[in-house]
Design an enzyme around this catalytic site. Structure first.
Site, PDB file in Angstrom:
ATOM      1  N   GLU A 169       0.526  -1.346  -0.137  1.00 23.46           N
ATOM      2  CA  GLU A 169       0.209   0.349   0.478  1.00 23.46           C
ATOM      3  C   GLU A 169       1.116   1.623  -0.453  1.00 23.46           C
ATOM      4  O   GLU A 169       0.710   2.074   0.945  1.00 23.46           O
ATOM      5  CB  GLU A 169      -1.112   0.157   0.904  1.00 23.46           C
ATOM      6  CG  GLU A 169      -2.067  -0.329   0.968  1.00 23.46           C
ATOM      7  CD  GLU A 169      -3.065  -0.978   2.311  1.00 23.46           C
ATOM      8  OE1 GLU A 169      -2.380  -0.341   3.140  1.00 23.46           O
ATOM      9  OE2 GLU A 169      -4.008  -1.915   2.471  1.00 23.46           O
ATOM     10  N   GLU A 356      -5.410  -8.711   0.755  1.00 23.25           N
ATOM     11  CA  GLU A 356      -6.460  -8.261   1.643  1.00 23.25           C
ATOM     12  C   GLU A 356      -7.319  -8.165   1.456  1.00 23.25           C
ATOM     13  O   GLU A 356      -7.958  -6.946   0.785  1.00 23.25           O
ATOM     14  CB  GLU A 356      -5.212  -6.662   2.816  1.00 23.25           C
ATOM     15  CG  GLU A 356      -4.196  -7.050   2.917  1.00 23.25           C
ATOM     16  CD  GLU A 356      -3.867  -5.636   4.363  1.00 23.25           C
ATOM     17  OE1 GLU A 356      -4.697  -4.666   4.385  1.00 23.25           O
ATOM     18  OE2 GLU A 356      -2.229  -5.840   3.917  1.00 23.25           O
TER      19      GLU A 356
HETATM   20  O1  IFM Z   1      -4.674  -3.449   9.144  1.00 17.60           O
HETATM   21  C1  IFM Z   1      -4.107  -2.475   8.020  1.00 17.60           C
HETATM   22  C2  IFM Z   1      -3.019  -3.450   7.005  1.00 17.60           C
HETATM   23  O2  IFM Z   1      -1.963  -3.344   7.586  1.00 17.60           O
HETATM   24  C3  IFM Z   1      -3.016  -2.634   5.929  1.00 17.60           C
HETATM   25  N1  IFM Z   1      -4.113  -2.642   4.838  1.00 17.60           N
HETATM   26  C4  IFM Z   1      -5.575  -2.359   5.915  1.00 17.60           C
HETATM   27  C5  IFM Z   1      -5.664  -2.809   6.887  1.00 17.60           C
HETATM   28  C6  IFM Z   1      -7.014  -2.518   7.972  1.00 17.60           C
HETATM   29  O3  IFM Z   1      -6.349  -1.026   7.705  1.00 17.60           O
END
Ligand code: IFM
Length: 458
Positions: A169, A356
């Site tokens: 990210e 994710e």
């Molecule tokens: O916890 C985070 C993760 O570290 C990165 N992506 C989003 C998740 C939820 O906010």
């Protein structure tokens, strides 16, 4: 999710879970680990909810063996985890720390022994503080330091993992970290954020090249947060506002990796903040070198309204309805189908892994010690049905890593947001699989049975 949805997922689909080192490991001063920007941020009063730190977190550094046992007992065979840069290279340069290396060597070997395949993230936000002191991601040199770190790490650990993610990210790293100040290092300057955005892209490109030199058979990509943006009305102003937010949330990261250039929309927005000045000759060629798959993180659909009074972006954002997670984030499963289809249409037909996707709820253990989280079961069921629909539309989706395996330290929100399939009672560190963990185990088993049956009848 209907049985027909489950059949849409191909044989060998990766049903996984994800975590990140800083959010679970704890032991921030053990094993020769250096200080990271998140240690500094968390120790600065007022920046993290309730003044919480990740000094203990899930104590995974000491409990990794039983955590992996638990993972295996839940039928999970794919685990996306990250390496802590300051544990491996305490000041962000030079020789690796042997204790850090030993820790990850044991962890990865432990996965192998349990039949769990790793997907390893090299950078999930824990920059060594020394590098931040020299300018952090706004300093081009950090990209070179990252490539050196990646090269040393992959030389040592590459034999234990085939699949690698360079940076997680980069939008959060750059814009939350250097423009909004909501994450470490807590800076608030759009010029720094734009420099950071290009340097995280560059770091990815440099690391990719370095890893290819070490072992061309390793599979490498990055993980981008891809947010689904929709206009509040059908006015041309709202449509233009969506394009601006898309340039900032998505395109400044997706364009260079998958097309080898920053699009006109990105230049239009960010040249006034120095984008052209930080891009050097040859950078885009490096950043755009082919990756092996697409890593996609997805959480939200955002509704965008034009608002001339609102800064350089000229817009306001609100989560699409219903906004029902404990973060107030939208729960609109079709947004996952939409971003998957968009990535295929605009960027790449490579295999995609959802690296994710998940939701936070106010989970608690009931008097029987059980943790029932029907909202999360419904969330996963809805988003996976949307992923199945995307597959039927031709998206080459090959894996899904639920965020997260364990409840953990949710950055500036401290421990207040629980995303885990497994509940963690922080004072005792007792782990309790939630209803959603058992649901996921059943889903994995059902898919395995369905694909075995299909293979037998062919
Ligand atoms: O916890 C985070 C993760 O570290 C990165 N992506 C989003 C998740 C939820 O906010």
């Amino acid at each position: 999710m209907r049985p027909s949805d489950l059949q849409s997922f191909p044989a060998g689909f990766r049903w996984g879970v994800a975590t990140a080192a800083y959010q679970i490991e704890g032991a921030t001063t053990e094993g020769g680990r250096g200080v990271s920007i998140w240690d500094t941020f968390a120790r600065t009063p007022g920046l993290v909810r309730n003044g919480e730190t990740a000094d203990i977190a899930d104590d995974h550094y000491h409990r990794w063996q039983s955590d992996l046992d638990l993972m295996a007992s839940l039928g999970i065979k794919h685990y996306r985890m990250s390496l802590a840069w300051p544990r491996l290279q305490p000041t962000g340069t030079g020789e690796l720390n042997r204790e850090g290396l030993a820790f990850y060597r044991e962890l990865l070997t432990g996965m192998r022994d349990r039949g769990i395949t790793p997907l390893v993230t090299l950078y999930h936000w824990d920059l060594p503080q020394t590098l931040e002191d020299a300018g952090g991601w706004a300093n081009r040199e950090t990209a070179h330091r990252f490539a050196e770190y990646a090269s040393r790490v992959v030389s040592e650990l590459g034999f234990l993992a085939t699949d690698w993610i360079t940076i997680n990210e980069p939008w959060c790293v750059s814009f939350l970290g250097y423009e909004r100040g909501a994450q470490a290092p807590g800076k608030k300057d759009t010029r720094l954020a734009v420099a950071a955005a290009h340097h995280t892209n560059l770091a990815h490109g440099l690391a990719l090249a370095a890893i290819r030199m070490i072992d061309p058979n390793l599979r490498v990509s990055n993980s981008n947060l891809v947010t689904d943006l929709v206009p509040a009305t059908d006015s041309p102003e709202d449509a233009a506002a969506v394009l601006r937010l898309d340039a900032m949330n998505n395109r400044i990261f997706l364009d260079p990796v998958y097309t080898g250039e920053y699009s006109a929309a990105v230049h239009e927005l960010f040249d006034e903040f120095g984008l052209r000045d930080v891009v050097h000759e040859g950078d885009l060629e490096l950043i755009g070198r082919p990756v092996d798959y697409v890593g996609l993180n997805h959480y939200q659909r955002i509704v965008v309204s034009a608002d001339e009074s609102a800064g350089y972006l000229g817009l306001t954002e609100r989560p699409a309805e219903p906004a029902t997670t404990s973060f107030g984030w939208s729960v609109v499963p079709d947004s996952l189908r939409s971003v998957l289809a968009r990535v295929k249409r605009d960027y790449s037909d490579l295999p995609i892994y959802v690296t994710e996707n998940g939701a936070s709820y106010n989970d608690y253990a009931d008097p029987n010690g059980e943790v029932n989280d029907p909202e999360r079961v419904e969330f996963f069921s809805g988003y996976l049905a949307a992923a199945a629909a995307a597959i039927r539309e031709g998206v080459n989706l090959q894996g899904y890593y639920a965020w997260s395996f364990l409840d953990n330290f949710e950055w500036a929100e401290g421990y207040s947001k629980r995303f885990g399939l497994v509940y963690v009672d922080y004072p005792t560190q007792v782990r309790t699989p939630k209803q959603s963990a058992y649901w996921y185990r059943q889903l994995i088993a059902d898919h395995e049975a369905a694909t075995a049956e299909a293979a037998a009848s062919n």
